[in-house]
Enzyme design. Structure first.
Site, PDB file in Angstrom:
ATOM      1  N   ASP A 168      73.399-110.276   0.941  1.00  0.00           N
ATOM      2  CA  ASP A 168      73.631-111.391   1.848  1.00  0.00           C
ATOM      3  C   ASP A 168      72.404-111.794   2.650  1.00  0.00           C
ATOM      4  O   ASP A 168      72.286-112.944   3.077  1.00  0.00           O
ATOM      5  CB  ASP A 168      74.760-111.038   2.823  1.00  0.00           C
ATOM      6  CG  ASP A 168      76.079-110.766   2.126  1.00  0.00           C
ATOM      7  OD1 ASP A 168      76.161-110.984   0.901  1.00  0.00           O
ATOM      8  OD2 ASP A 168      77.021-110.332   2.806  1.00  0.00           O
ATOM      9  N   HIS A 177     104.077-113.690 -23.790  1.00  0.00           N
ATOM     10  CA  HIS A 177     105.002-114.400 -22.897  1.00  0.00           C
ATOM     11  C   HIS A 177     105.933-113.399 -22.224  1.00  0.00           C
ATOM     12  O   HIS A 177     106.410-112.468 -22.868  1.00  0.00           O
ATOM     13  CB  HIS A 177     105.838-115.395 -23.708  1.00  0.00           C
ATOM     14  CG  HIS A 177     106.884-116.097 -22.894  1.00  0.00           C
ATOM     15  ND1 HIS A 177     106.577-117.141 -22.047  1.00  0.00           N
ATOM     16  CD2 HIS A 177     108.229-115.877 -22.767  1.00  0.00           C
ATOM     17  CE1 HIS A 177     107.688-117.550 -21.472  1.00  0.00           C
ATOM     18  NE2 HIS A 177     108.697-116.813 -21.885  1.00  0.00           N
TER      19      HIS A 177
END
Length: 464
Positions: free
Chosen positions: A315, A448
């Site tokens: 960062d 599914h």
């Protein structure tokens, strides 16, 4: 104070510094990793690990309140905040201990203290690092390689009265062992929204103050609107084009005056208006490391600072500030230094997840960016209610959106607001990494009913 010599010195023990220290040590180098606070950096101690642990508790509370939606009846729901915080601390301590154990096992030297470039320089081709421990003792380290991984901290805005008000930030709010009656949140970015929703689910009334006209300005307008509507539906109050002028009071009685003359009353105040790099103690000017206008360290595509032998990772080099980006910074530097690699920052495709609930997953370009770049695109978009699994789980709020290059049929990017959106976006990321056309996902046979199956439906929408 005698000099201590190391092949490499790493300042900061975040998600780039720790694995880099281990790799360098395993490669036979003498390595010192200097940390002024907690080993593991923001992610492990005050970022991802604790906040997502708290978010998991908040989701359980949310589902408990919704139990009747699933045909389950229960008694009164109560948030035991001390127990929630205790669970969070236990997980953080485990992660922290694992980091320390890994460094010690690899042979890296852990030095607790605040480190920066020394006022008195070393000889040519070397750098002197001055480290001051909490007890006032000092050490001087000499090395030819320095890796800066000092991260960021929350910004405290210039707001009249704030110096005299016991406000919360993204660190201190995760130690709060009580549920606020009314939490006022300054800011509407990722951190602000995650905590706002979390504490609302714990039982707090929440008001979010945003100076702009919408949430998450880096996302497409329809994605922002979708997320906003979900948060409003859940009961959060969000005030747009609203700016604080002055704050007063104490915990339990916070008074926030707005620039339009109105006044808000709450019990707690969370300030989440951004972050800034931890660079002051580094004394970068002593070695000529450059910073941009926001204070972030400037680096090239290899994460080199421009000063030989000095790199910046994570960062502290500027956005995007995500743990996985910091970790990939480590992989780039380690590959190039230790394995004759040629990895570059520009090689990676940006992906991230915002942990509101439902999650917001994002990979690559969004529509706004693609059009700005002059791309010829097609946009696939369907509501989350088109996902069978989401309907079965009573989690059908949200939407899916993908950006397709018209000329190549390749996927340029995608955004998802939906249940486990971060996991679903990873399926699209894999297709992009493999250079697959959207038609491959359109025609694929998914089991599914899984969440991934909705990708058939998403890309079929381009043919309708």
């Amino acid at each position: 104070m005698s000099d201590e010599r190391f092949d490499a010195v790493i300042l900061g023990s975040g998600q780039a510094g720790v694995p880099l220290a281990k790799d360098l040590a395993k490669a036979g180098q003498s390595v010192a990793i200097v940390e002024s606070w907690h080993i593991g950096g923001t992610c492990v101690n005050v970022g991802c690990t604790p906040s997502k642990t708290l978010a998991a508790s908040a989701r359980v509370a949310y589902l408990a309140h919704r139990s009747s939606d699933f045909g389950i009846s229960g008694g009164e729901i109560h948030t035991d905040m001390p127990a929630v915080i205790a669970r969070k601390r236990q997980i953080v301590e485990h992660s922290n201990a694992s980091n320390i154990k890994g460094l010690e096992k690899a042979g890296a030297t852990i030095i607790m203290g605040e480190g920066g470039f020394a006022e008195q320089p070393a000889s040519a081709g070397e750098y002197a690092i001055a480290v001051k421990a909490a007890d006032g003792t000092e050490r001087r380290l000499i090395t030819k390689q320095v890796f800066l991984n000092t991260g960021e901290r929350p910004v405290v805005p210039e707001l009249k009265g704030l110096d005299n008000v016991p406000f919360l930030d993204s660190t201190s709010i995760m130690e709060l062992e009580e549920v606020p009656d009314h939490l006022i949140v300054l800011g509407a970015g990722i951190v602000a929204l995650e905590f706002a929703q979390m504490f609302h689910r714990f039982g707090a009334a929440v008001t979010v103050i945003e100076r702009g006209t919408r949430l998450l300005p880096h996302e497409d307008e329809d994605i922002c609107s979708c997320a906003r509507d979900i948060l409003l539906e859940d009961g959060l109050e969000i005030l747009f084009e609203t700016e604080a002028a002055e704050v007063s009071g104490t915990t339990g009685s916070i008074r926030l005056k707005l620039k339009d003359g109105k006044e808000l009353h709450g019990t707690h105040l969370l300030v989440a208006t951004g972050r800034r790099p931890n660079v002051e103690s580094l004394h970068l000017d002593r070695v000529g490391v450059k910073q941009n206008e926001h204070g972030y360290i400037e680096v090239n595509d290899l994460l080199e600072t421009g000063v030989p032998g000095i790199w910046a990772l994570g960062d502290v080099k500027g956005p995007p500030a995500f743990t996985h980006v910091s970790y990939d910074d480590y992989r780039i530097v380690a590959a190039n230094l230790l394995h004759n690699g040629s990895r570059r920052v520009s090689d990676r495709t940006l992906v991230y997840t915002i942990y509101t609930d439902p999650e917001i997953g994002r990979v690559g370009m969004n529509e706004m960016e693609a059009r700005k770049a002059g791309k010829k695109i097609r946009v696939a978009s369907v509501p989350m209610s088109y996902m069978a699994r989401a309907l079965e789980m009573a989690e059908s709020r949200g939407m899916l959106k993908a950006i397709i290059d018209t000329e190549t049929d390749l996927i340029l990017g995608a955004s998802i607001v939906g249940v486990e959106g971060g996991e679903v976006i990873a399926q699209i990321q894999l297709a992009m990494l493999g250079g697959l056309k959207y038609t491959v996902l359109r025609d694929a046979v998914f089991s599914h009913p899984t969440k991934s199956e909705v990708l058939n439906t998403l890309f079929m929408s381009l043919d309708s």
